[in-house]
Scaffold this active site. Structure first.
Site, PDB file in Angstrom:
ATOM      1  N   LYS A 180       0.810  -1.221   0.000  1.00 21.84           N
ATOM      2  CA  LYS A 180       0.000   0.000   0.000  1.00 21.84           C
ATOM      3  C   LYS A 180       0.844   1.274   0.000  1.00 21.84           C
ATOM      4  O   LYS A 180       0.383   2.339  -0.419  1.00 21.84           O
ATOM      5  CB  LYS A 180      -0.931   0.000   1.200  1.00 21.84           C
ATOM      6  CG  LYS A 180      -2.083  -0.990   1.117  1.00 21.84           C
ATOM      7  CD  LYS A 180      -3.134  -0.527   0.131  1.00 21.84           C
ATOM      8  CE  LYS A 180      -4.389  -1.382   0.205  1.00 21.84           C
ATOM      9  NZ  LYS A 180      -5.434  -0.911  -0.725  1.00 21.84           N
ATOM     10  N   SER A 190       1.322  -9.751  -0.759  1.00 22.85           N
ATOM     11  CA  SER A 190       0.971  -8.335  -0.706  1.00 22.85           C
ATOM     12  C   SER A 190       1.129  -7.703   0.661  1.00 22.85           C
ATOM     13  O   SER A 190       1.272  -6.477   0.763  1.00 22.85           O
ATOM     14  CB  SER A 190      -0.465  -8.140  -1.203  1.00 22.85           C
ATOM     15  OG  SER A 190      -1.362  -8.926  -0.443  1.00 22.85           O
TER      16      SER A 190
END
Length: 405
Positions: free
Chosen positions: A53, A302
């Site tokens: 992110k 991720s």
């Protein structure tokens, strides 16, 4: 930007150079054996805040005008996006407000505040918190940093693919977790520009298949508690949906069992910590080996921000499923020396006793009998059966219980 192009991702890469970690891409030979294909992992869990992110958040923040920076930013998130915005806003000297739902665990609130952000707890759901954040942005003149449906955010996330294909150029496929779609949209745009024949495949948790349903024109039906809360998104972005429709071959669904198993395999086989969403790509590949057989497959890990208590549970449950921790119920006569004889057999069979529950009163057994529940560490299920057989041969009928609760 009304869409995202490969040039936008390249511009984001130049903007982020030296500001964001270029995360490792490593071969995973043992996972490859399990999956039946050559697996390579892109370790976005190694970013400073533990997830990809940061790329999109920082690219968005760097795109702001001086007036927008002076005004400050606001974001809504209960997890990784919150920390990414808070961290990089602080580094750039931008005031950040993060709206989090009222149910957000205190540890996540504290971590976000530790980066210098103002945290506002509002709303019983993510949708409530998002609506409040939008209202607050309009009221205070703040710039809203969307977690996925923003062109600069998408372009920033796409830099994962540029790095991955530079590190492992001959991949046949990229398998990417999908929530709102920012990561896969940016990666697909970038990857197709670099290598047009590469297959880009998304993975959603089966309880929240919103992107797959959206691109198929189906009603969006999502609900339930998932280990992959990072991709538990009920409403994919409009911009991300259009890019996914254009560039992504397929979206697979991962069950809760597959997600939990993938987190376990990451730790025990690859020695990596991944959150549920971060292990989603591995879950899909292990669940559908025929689809990827013989291919060189890049998986995006991720994020790694999994609650320590949840991780401990996953590891213990994984050991149970493998037969390395078991509960046996052993019947014995309620007489001196019986328990000692049973435990001696266990020791001779190579089992390590973790706990013993000696029950005379509450199990449905004859008055002159007793039962003990024994939790054991064993090598595998074959070893467990050998222990059961050895106990039976020694005069102790034994039942393998289904769990260790």
């Amino acid at each position: 930007m009304s869409t995202v192009t490969a040039a936008d991702v390249q511009a984001a890469a130049a903007r982020l150079f030296g500001r964001i970690a270029a995360t490792p891409a490593e071969a995973a030979p043992r996972l490859s054996e399990l999956a039946g294909c050559e697996v390579f992992l892109k370790l976005e869990n190694q970013q400073h805040t533990g997830s990809f992110k940061e790329r999109g958040a920082l690219n968005k923040l760097l795109s702001l005008s001086e007036a927008e920076r002076a005004a400050g930013v606001i974001a809504m998130s209960a997890g990784n996006h919150a920390q990414a915005v808070a961290c990089h806003a602080a580094r750039l000297g931008i005031k950040a407000t993060i709206v989090m739902p009222s149910f957000t665990p205190f540890t996540k609130v504290e971590r976000t505040e530790s980066y210098g952000a103002r945290v506002v707890l509002e709303g019983e759901t993510l949708s409530d918190a998002a609506a409040f954040a939008q209202e607050m942005a309009a009221r205070e003149g703040l710039v809203f940093v969307h977690p996925y449906d923003d062109a600069h955010v998408i372009a920033g996330q796409g830099t994962v693919a540029l790095e991955f294909l530079e590190q492992v150029p001959d991949l046949d496929a990229l398998v990417v977790p999908v929530g709102g779609g920012g990561l896969i949209a940016g990666m697909a745009v970038a990857a197709k520009a670099v290598k047009p024949d590469i297959r880009v495949i998304g993975v959603e948790c089966a309880l929240y298949p919103s992107m797959r349903q959206a691109v198929r024109g189906e009603p969006i039906v999502c609900s339930g508690v998932t280990i992959a809360e990072g991709i538990a998104v009920k409403a994919p972005g409009g911009l991300t949906k259009a890019l996914v429709e254009q560039h992504v071959e397929d979206i697979l669904l991962a069950s809760e069992e597959a997600l939990e198993s993938a987190v376990f395999r990451m730790v025990t086989v690859q020695k990596l910590v991944a959150e549920g969403a971060g292990a989603a790509a591995l879950a899909a590949v292990l669940a559908e080996p025929g689809r990827f057989q013989g291919k060189r497959v890049g998986l995006v890990v991720s994020g790694g921000n999994i609650d320590a208590r949840l991780l401990a549970q996953v590891l213990m449950r994984g050991l149970v499923l493998e037969g390395r921790i078991v509960r046996l119920r052993i019947a014995l006569t309620d007489a001196p020396g019986a328990l000692a004889k049973a435990t001696r057999i266990l020791g001779e069979a190579g089992a390590n006793i973790v706990e013993v529950y000696h029950q005379r009163l509450f199990h449905d057994v004859p008055v002159k009998m007793a039962e003990i529940d024994v939790i054991l560490e064993t090598r595998d299920r074959t070893h467990v059966q050998a222990i059961v057989d050895r106990l039976a041969a020694g005069g102790f009928p034994t039942e393998l219980m289904v769990d260790v609760s």
